[in-house]
Design a protein around this motif. Structure first.
Motif, PDB file in Angstrom:
ATOM      1  N   LYS A 241       0.377  -1.122  -0.151  1.00  0.00           N
ATOM      2  CA  LYS A 241       0.046   0.210   0.175  1.00  0.00           C
ATOM      3  C   LYS A 241       1.526   1.579  -0.018  1.00  0.00           C
ATOM      4  N   ARG A 242       1.844   1.213   0.344  1.00  0.00           N
ATOM      5  CA  ARG A 242       2.672   2.446   0.741  1.00  0.00           C
ATOM      6  C   ARG A 242       3.289   2.374  -0.604  1.00  0.00           C
ATOM      7  N   ASP A 245       0.756   4.269  -2.423  1.00  0.00           N
ATOM      8  CA  ASP A 245       1.032   5.689  -1.964  1.00  0.00           C
ATOM      9  C   ASP A 245       1.689   6.472  -2.860  1.00  0.00           C
TER      10      ASP A 245
END
Length: 433
Positions: A241-242, A245
């Motif tokens: 997810k990082r 993002d």
């Protein structure tokens, strides 16, 4: 008669041969010891049974994790005093054995047994890992051990580690007393990148990538392509997810994969930050050879690893009982000399070893402060026992680093080609004079 504290204090002083540096507060309301010292709070007789059936570190840990034992006052001061009696006696342990043979001490011990109540061993806290130490460091057992430690919940780790989500020693630059944990962790990631000489277009393998901090930093700040591997499903989900993002999915791949199963080398550089402690002595040479094979000639490895002090007889080494049972199952520490030797046996040329022991003590104190500041939330996220494990583990580790019982080192090694051209400058570091 309410005198349990005096009786316990007397026994402790007879066993140690010195005044007890802590105040004791017992379940019957009695108190004994220096009035200005932190108080060791023994909430019930079960705490005594835990320490009697498992004398030393593991019994104390069980009493702490269960809440049968507590500290009123500065935790570091109390742990320092206990360490002097339990963990750091060294040759004085012989004096303890002699004290046990003293009739007066043996009489006091019998009194303690009566004070402890029914001679039935209490069940260990549910947070304790109970398994035989055999068949270690297979793919299956490593995956299970990593899951125990890292799959506690990403929200809990965010609370403790802060926004950086870096679970390894930060790097505090000299003269930066006002530095934050976040900036010190960023400086550590940049230090690793600098030692590896990362440049745009290179491939980096991040072994034990955690929540993706090094992978994201290397790709974003240095333009490299990164493969990050972890055995933790929760870490991998968070790291992916990082990466998304940050808009780095074209440059960073996060895998749930064992280092032994990586086959898509060669890589220009490998970072292994706080991962090698999980490898184990029996597998360490295999680990080093595997990383060597994954590097291109001239490629660099940065191995960031906790080390223990060497023993006179290394065959007697056993992992820390509390850490093994509650924190890092199957984890093993090696002296820095052993690590360097194994890397060289695998073919690496070791070019630099930097000890950053004091940096880890400061980092751990920051993590403890984060945990204690968010204590109520931590209890909701992970439960009382687990939160107590982490509080004790991090505070005791901070003291161990401060007192040079353990250290942490960054080892820069190169797969130097036959030509002998390492690709490193004549001086890799400049010392302040």
């Amino acid at each position: 008669m309410a005198d349990a504290a005096s009786r316990l204090t007397s026994l402790a002083e007879q066993m140690s041969g010195a005044p007890l540096p802590l105040r004791v507060r017992a379940w019957d309301g009695s108190q004994a010891g220096p009035p200005d010292a932190p108080a060791l709070v023994i909430r019930n007789r079960r705490a005594l049974r835990r320490m009697l059936f498992k004398p030393g570190e593991l019994g104390l840990a069980r009493a702490w994790v269960s809440g049968d034992l507590d500290v009123d006052g500065d935790l570091y001061t109390a742990l320092g005093a206990i360490a002097g009696l339990v963990w750091e006696r060294g040759e004085d342990a012989r004096g303890l054995a002699e004290a046990v043979r003293d009739p007066a001490v043996r009489a006091a011990a019998r009194d303690l047994l009566r004070l402890a109540g029914p001679p039935v061993p209490p069940a260990p806290p549910r947070e304790e890992v109970r398994r035989p130490r055999r068949g270690l460091h297979t793919r299956r057992t490593d995956r299970r051990a990593i899951s125990h430690h890292y799959d506690v919940g990403n929200d809990f780790y965010e609370l403790v580690l802060g926004p950086s989500m870096v679970y390894s020693c930060a790097y505090w630059e000299a003269g930066t007393s006002g530095a934050t944990l976040e900036s010190a962790q960023r400086d550590k990631l940049e230090l690793v990148a600098a030692k590896l000489g990362l440049t745009a277009g290179q491939r980096l393998l991040d072994v034990g990538c955690g929540w993706g901090s090094m992978a994201v930093h290397a790709a974003r700040e240095h333009g490299v392509s990164v493969v990050g591997i972890t055995l933790s499903q929760e870490q991998a989900a968070y790291a992916r997810k990082r990466v998304a993002d940050e808009g780095l999915t074209d440059r960073v791949e996060i895998r749930v994969q064992d280092y032994r199963d990586v086959t898509d080398g060669p890589f220009d550089a490998i970072s292994s930050i706080g991962m090698a402690e999980h490898v184990g002595a029996e597998r360490y040479l295999e680990y080093a050879r595997r990383l060597y094979a994954l590097l291109r000639p001239g490629g660099r490895l940065l191995n960031h690893q906790i080390a223990r002090r060497p023993q006179g007889d290394e065959s007697t080494y056993r992992p820390d009982r509390f850490i093994d049972a509650y924190v890092f199952p199957d984890g093993e520490l090696a002296p820095i000399g052993t690590t360097v030797t194994q890397l060289e046996r695998a073919g690496f040329e070791v070019r630099d070893v930097e000890s950053i022991r004091e940096h880890y003590a400061r980092t751990l104190r920051q993590w403890v402060a984060n945990l204690e500041a968010g204590w109520d939330r931590a209890l909701g996220l992970t439960g009382f026992g687990r939160a107590r494990v982490w509080q004790l583990y991090m505070a005791a580790s901070a003291l161990a680093f401060e007192r040079n019982r353990i250290g942490v080192n960054q080892v820069l090694a190169v797969r130097t080609p036959e030509s002998g051209a390492s690709g490193l400058p004549l001086r890799t570091r400049t010392w302040n004079t």
